[in-house]
Motif scaffolding. Structure first.
Motif, PDB file in Angstrom:
ATOM      1  N   THR A  75       4.890 -12.699  -4.864  1.00 19.27           N
ATOM      2  CA  THR A  75       3.630 -13.250  -5.359  1.00 19.27           C
ATOM      3  C   THR A  75       2.428 -12.763  -4.564  1.00 19.27           C
ATOM      4  N   THR A  76       2.666 -12.073  -3.470  1.00 23.58           N
ATOM      5  CA  THR A  76       1.563 -11.477  -2.715  1.00 23.58           C
ATOM      6  C   THR A  76       0.809 -10.475  -3.578  1.00 23.58           C
ATOM      7  N   VAL A  77       1.506  -9.819  -4.480  1.00 17.51           N
ATOM      8  CA  VAL A  77       0.859  -8.859  -5.376  1.00 17.51           C
ATOM      9  C   VAL A  77      -0.203  -9.541  -6.221  1.00 17.51           C
ATOM     10  N   PHE A  78       0.058 -10.775  -6.646  1.00 19.25           N
ATOM     11  CA  PHE A  78      -0.912 -11.480  -7.484  1.00 19.25           C
ATOM     12  C   PHE A  78      -2.113 -11.977  -6.684  1.00 19.25           C
ATOM     13  N   THR A  79      -1.985 -12.082  -5.374  1.00 20.00           N
ATOM     14  CA  THR A  79      -3.137 -12.492  -4.566  1.00 20.00           C
ATOM     15  C   THR A  79      -4.060 -11.316  -4.272  1.00 20.00           C
ATOM     16  N   LEU A  80      -3.669 -10.126  -4.652  1.00 23.95           N
ATOM     17  CA  LEU A  80      -4.507  -8.952  -4.416  1.00 23.95           C
ATOM     18  C   LEU A  80      -5.527  -8.726  -5.522  1.00 23.95           C
ATOM     19  N   ILE A  81      -5.652  -9.688  -6.424  1.00 21.20           N
ATOM     20  CA  ILE A  81      -6.626  -9.587  -7.511  1.00 21.20           C
ATOM     21  C   ILE A  81      -7.998  -9.936  -6.960  1.00 21.20           C
ATOM     22  N   GLY A  82      -8.954  -9.106  -7.261  1.00 21.68           N
ATOM     23  CA  GLY A  82     -10.333  -9.412  -6.921  1.00 21.68           C
ATOM     24  C   GLY A  82     -10.709  -9.067  -5.493  1.00 21.68           C
ATOM     25  N   ASP A  83     -11.972  -9.246  -5.221  1.00 16.89           N
ATOM     26  CA  ASP A  83     -12.528  -8.918  -3.922  1.00 16.89           C
ATOM     27  C   ASP A  83     -12.628 -10.178  -3.082  1.00 16.89           C
ATOM     28  N   VAL A  84     -12.281 -10.067  -1.805  1.00 13.40           N
ATOM     29  CA  VAL A  84     -12.298 -11.243  -0.934  1.00 13.40           C
ATOM     30  C   VAL A  84     -13.700 -11.640  -0.519  1.00 13.40           C
ATOM     31  N   LYS A  85     -14.673 -10.772  -0.717  1.00 12.97           N
ATOM     32  CA  LYS A  85     -16.048 -11.139  -0.359  1.00 12.97           C
ATOM     33  C   LYS A  85     -16.559 -12.269  -1.245  1.00 12.97           C
ATOM     34  N   ASN A  87     -14.537 -14.535  -2.706  1.00 12.87           N
ATOM     35  CA  ASN A  87     -13.652 -15.689  -2.644  1.00 12.87           C
ATOM     36  C   ASN A  87     -12.893 -15.704  -1.314  1.00 12.87           C
ATOM     37  N   PRO A  88     -13.448 -16.313  -0.259  1.00 11.61           N
ATOM     38  CA  PRO A  88     -12.768 -16.339   1.044  1.00 11.61           C
ATOM     39  C   PRO A  88     -11.403 -17.019   1.057  1.00 11.61           C
ATOM     40  N   PRO A  89     -11.152 -18.102   0.279  1.00  7.87           N
ATOM     41  CA  PRO A  89      -9.796 -18.669   0.280  1.00  7.87           C
ATOM     42  C   PRO A  89      -8.740 -17.684  -0.225  1.00  7.87           C
ATOM     43  N   LEU A  90      -9.144 -16.725  -1.042  1.00  2.54           N
ATOM     44  CA  LEU A  90      -8.207 -15.706  -1.506  1.00  2.54           C
ATOM     45  C   LEU A  90      -7.721 -14.852  -0.344  1.00  2.54           C
ATOM     46  N   CYS A  91      -8.604 -14.583   0.598  1.00  2.00           N
ATOM     47  CA  CYS A  91      -8.218 -13.817   1.790  1.00  2.00           C
ATOM     48  C   CYS A  91      -7.176 -14.585   2.597  1.00  2.00           C
ATOM     49  N   TYR A  92      -7.386 -15.880   2.759  1.00  2.14           N
ATOM     50  CA  TYR A  92      -6.418 -16.695   3.495  1.00  2.14           C
ATOM     51  C   TYR A  92      -5.091 -16.800   2.754  1.00  2.14           C
ATOM     52  N   SER A  93      -5.154 -16.917   1.438  1.00  2.00           N
ATOM     53  CA  SER A  93      -3.914 -17.035   0.678  1.00  2.00           C
ATOM     54  C   SER A  93      -3.098 -15.753   0.749  1.00  2.00           C
ATOM     55  N   ARG A  94      -3.756 -14.604   0.826  1.00  3.50           N
ATOM     56  CA  ARG A  94      -3.022 -13.347   0.983  1.00  3.50           C
ATOM     57  C   ARG A  94      -2.183 -13.370   2.249  1.00  3.50           C
ATOM     58  N   MET A  95      -2.812 -13.748   3.335  1.00  7.38           N
ATOM     59  CA  MET A  95      -2.102 -13.758   4.615  1.00  7.38           C
ATOM     60  C   MET A  95      -1.007 -14.821   4.641  1.00  7.38           C
ATOM     61  N   TRP A  96      -1.306 -16.024   4.143  1.00  7.92           N
ATOM     62  CA  TRP A  96      -0.346 -17.109   4.223  1.00  7.92           C
ATOM     63  C   TRP A  96       0.876 -16.867   3.342  1.00  7.92           C
ATOM     64  N   VAL A  97       0.670 -16.388   2.133  1.00 11.90           N
ATOM     65  CA  VAL A  97       1.811 -16.160   1.239  1.00 11.90           C
ATOM     66  C   VAL A  97       2.712 -15.072   1.795  1.00 11.90           C
ATOM     67  N   MET A  98       2.112 -13.989   2.281  1.00  7.04           N
ATOM     68  CA  MET A  98       2.914 -12.906   2.831  1.00  7.04           C
ATOM     69  C   MET A  98       3.628 -13.341   4.111  1.00  7.04           C
ATOM     70  N   ALA A  99       2.931 -14.048   4.982  1.00 10.65           N
ATOM     71  CA  ALA A  99       3.536 -14.484   6.241  1.00 10.65           C
ATOM     72  C   ALA A  99       4.638 -15.513   6.010  1.00 10.65           C
ATOM     73  N   LEU A 100       4.434 -16.440   5.095  1.00  8.77           N
ATOM     74  CA  LEU A 100       5.468 -17.440   4.810  1.00  8.77           C
ATOM     75  C   LEU A 100       6.702 -16.810   4.176  1.00  8.77           C
ATOM     76  N   GLY A 101       6.496 -15.887   3.249  1.00 10.41           N
ATOM     77  CA  GLY A 101       7.634 -15.222   2.625  1.00 10.41           C
ATOM     78  C   GLY A 101       8.426 -14.391   3.617  1.00 10.41           C
ATOM     79  N   PHE A 102       7.724 -13.596   4.411  1.00 12.24           N
ATOM     80  CA  PHE A 102       8.405 -12.773   5.407  1.00 12.24           C
ATOM     81  C   PHE A 102       9.064 -13.635   6.469  1.00 12.24           C
ATOM     82  N   GLY A 103       8.347 -14.642   6.948  1.00 12.53           N
ATOM     83  CA  GLY A 103       8.905 -15.514   7.985  1.00 12.53           C
ATOM     84  C   GLY A 103      10.138 -16.252   7.512  1.00 12.53           C
ATOM     85  N   LEU A 104      10.108 -16.719   6.273  1.00 11.12           N
ATOM     86  CA  LEU A 104      11.266 -17.423   5.734  1.00 11.12           C
ATOM     87  C   LEU A 104      12.468 -16.497   5.636  1.00 11.12           C
ATOM     88  N   MET A 105      12.271 -15.307   5.103  1.00 13.17           N
ATOM     89  CA  MET A 105      13.390 -14.368   4.977  1.00 13.17           C
ATOM     90  C   MET A 105      13.890 -13.904   6.340  1.00 13.17           C
TER      91      MET A 105
END
Length: 129
Positions: A75-85, A87-105
């Motif tokens: 789902t990290t691919v879907f957070t790459l939609i749009g520019d983070v300038k 929408n700042p929460p989108l920038c945080y969601s990119r990092m959190w989704v990727m970090a949680l998925g990788f950390g869990l695995m």
């Protein structure tokens, strides 16, 4: 001095934004959706056959957590939609989704490797000669 190293190493790092109107964006989206559907099918299959001896040997709970981590990474691919300038929460969601998925695995793989290591170590130490 920390600002200098940060600027030196990260000044050329571009922000990744996927344009879903291009052919590459459409292919990436379709492949990601197919992968998530595949992970969900495997999750359903594991849930149906969780009492089977093969699934019990593979530890149902570990398999489910690995699949959930894979879905989060996808789902990290879907957070790459749009520019983070815009929408700042989108920038945080990119990092959190990727970090949680990788950390869990990664945690699940590490703990399963430790489980295998400890069981083989126990067998080797308690071997009767």
């Amino acid at each position: 001095i920390i600002d200098f190293f940060f600027f030196f190493f990260f000044k050329a790092t571009p922000l990744v934004v996927i344009d879903y109107t291009t052919t590459e964006g459409i292919i990436m989206t379709v492949l990601t959706i197919l992968m998530i559907i595949y992970c969900l099918c495997i999750l359903i299959f594991l849930t149906i056959f969780r009492n089977h001896f093969v699934v019990k040997a593979a530890s149902y709970f570990f398999c489910v957590l690995i699949i959930i981590g894979g879905i989060l990474l996808s789902t990290t691919v879907f957070t790459l939609i749009g520019d983070v300038k815009d929408n700042p929460p989108l920038c945080y969601s990119r990092m959190w989704v990727m970090a949680l998925g990788f950390g869990l695995m990664f945690c699940i793989f590490s703990s399963s490797f430790f489980l295998f290591f400890s069981s083989f170590e126990y067998i080797l130490n308690n071997k009767k000669l």
